[in-house]
Design an enzyme around this catalytic site. Structure first.
Site, PDB file in Angstrom:
ATOM      1  N   SER A 175       0.890  -1.164   0.000  1.00 27.96           N
ATOM      2  CA  SER A 175       0.000   0.000   0.000  1.00 27.96           C
ATOM      3  C   SER A 175       0.922   1.206   0.000  1.00 27.96           C
ATOM      4  O   SER A 175       2.085   1.105   0.434  1.00 27.96           O
ATOM      5  CB  SER A 175      -0.834   0.024   1.284  1.00 27.96           C
ATOM      6  N   TYR A 195      -2.514   0.393  10.648  1.00 35.57           N
ATOM      7  CA  TYR A 195      -2.456   0.034   9.229  1.00 35.57           C
ATOM      8  C   TYR A 195      -1.099   0.418   8.641  1.00 35.57           C
ATOM      9  O   TYR A 195      -0.466  -0.380   7.940  1.00 35.57           O
ATOM     10  CB  TYR A 195      -3.584   0.729   8.471  1.00 35.57           C
TER      11      TYR A 195
END
Ligand SMILES: NC(=O)c1ccc[n+]([C@@H]2O[C@H](COP(=O)([O-])OP(=O)(O)OC[C@H]3O[C@@H](n4cnc5c(N)ncnc54)[C@H](O)[C@@H]3O)[C@@H](O)[C@H]2O)c1
Length: 277
Positions: free
Chosen positions: A153, A166
């Site tokens: 990501s 995250y």
């Protein structure tokens, strides 16, 4: 488009190859499955959502085989690798993709109890899951000189695209790519794709009451922070997974992470509208 629908013409880039994709029922994983099939591959999937698993079988028939299970469990990975080998006889590319999001949960506002629960849920999915999957796939990949591909990501590269949990989890996935690339060279190439904001159903966490959230309903005005000026769709990234799975295009690549994020590296220090004045 499925391989069955692919018009006669040059062979697919992945003809004769077999891949396994976790979280292949939705979003980026589903786009990778669809693209791999269109390129001639057979694909195994490990997916926790039975409805999405059924949709894959409906859409791709016997070109795809799906194991319903949870990436947090080692036995689910063993079962999905065994199912893929039973169905298709080999494994060339393993794509560790399933993940969940923290919806930018505030670090400071979480007490220790919530932080521990959220950590367990998110890190077991986003970090332990890819580790267990890579571990289960390795013996089969060694037989083909195959490759490992991880969905990272932009949060593996930059702060601010999620919360502490995250962002830390995706930085950990980059560490995993680097260490595995080091340990497994020269036989197995290990790389990642780092998508930026993508219109998908990416879910939150039971532990934070956000499991029912969908990212695509919350991306709002994020496009103005992206140099290319738009939020991507899942299939905008799929070609990079083809490139990394095809040794004709990437045989000299290992330990790399390919960003596909609309240019976050060149955002600059001021909002673009301000900088343009
Ligand atoms: N959507 C984005 O903006 C974005 C950006 C960068 C990276 N990513 C990453 O892409 C990956 C895929 O996410 P997506 O955006 O396509 O979301 P998605 O929710 O559309 O797809 C993820 C799939 O994984 C499955 N899954 C989730 N947890 C699982 C588990 N424990 N076991 C088995 N399957 C599980 C889900 O059921 C779903 O089908 C994730 O790793 C995510 O972190 C997403």
């Amino acid at each position: 488009m499925t391989a069955q629908q692919r018009p006669a013409g040059p062979p697919g880039r992945l003809d004769g190859r077999v891949a396994l994709v976790t979280g292949g029922g939705s979003g980026i994983g589903r786009a990778v499955v669809d693209r791999y099939v269109a390129e001639g591959a057979r694909v195994g999937v490990l997916e926790r959502d039975a409805g999405r698993a059924a949709a894959l079988t409906r859409d791709h028939g016997d070109l795809v085989t799906v194991e319903v299970g949870d990436v947090r469990a080692a036995d689910a990975h063993a079962a999905s690798v065994a199912r893929t080998l039973d169905a298709f006889g080999r494994l060339d590319a393993y794509v560790a993709n399933a993940g969940v999001y923290d919806y930018a949960a505030s670090f400071e506002d979480m007490d220790g109890f919530r932080l521990t629960g959220a950590f367990d849920e998110l890190f077991r999915t986003n970090v332990l899951g890819p580790m267990l999957g890579a571990h289960a796939a390795l013996p089969a990949l060694r037989l083909t000189g195959g490759t490992l591909i991880f969905t990272v990501s932009s949060s593996g590269l930059y702060a601010g695209g999620g919360g502490t949990l995250y962002v830390a989890s995706k930085h950990a996935v980059i560490g995993l790519i680097r260490q595995l690339a080091h340990e497994l060279a020269p036989e197995i190439r290990v790389n990642g794709v780092a998508p930026g904001a993508t219109r998908t159903a990416l879910a939150g966490l039971d532990a934070l009451g956000s499991a029912g959230h969908r990212l695509d309903e919350r991306l709002g005005r994020i496009a103005r922070h992206i140099p290319l000026g738009f939020v991507s769709d899942a299939d905008d990234h799929a070609g990079l997974y083809v490139l990394l799975a095809d040794p004709r295009d990437s045989r000299f690549m290992t330990g790399t992470v390919l960003p596909s994020d609309g240019g976050l590296e060149v955002r600059g220090g001021r909002p673009r509208t301000e900088a343009a004045r």
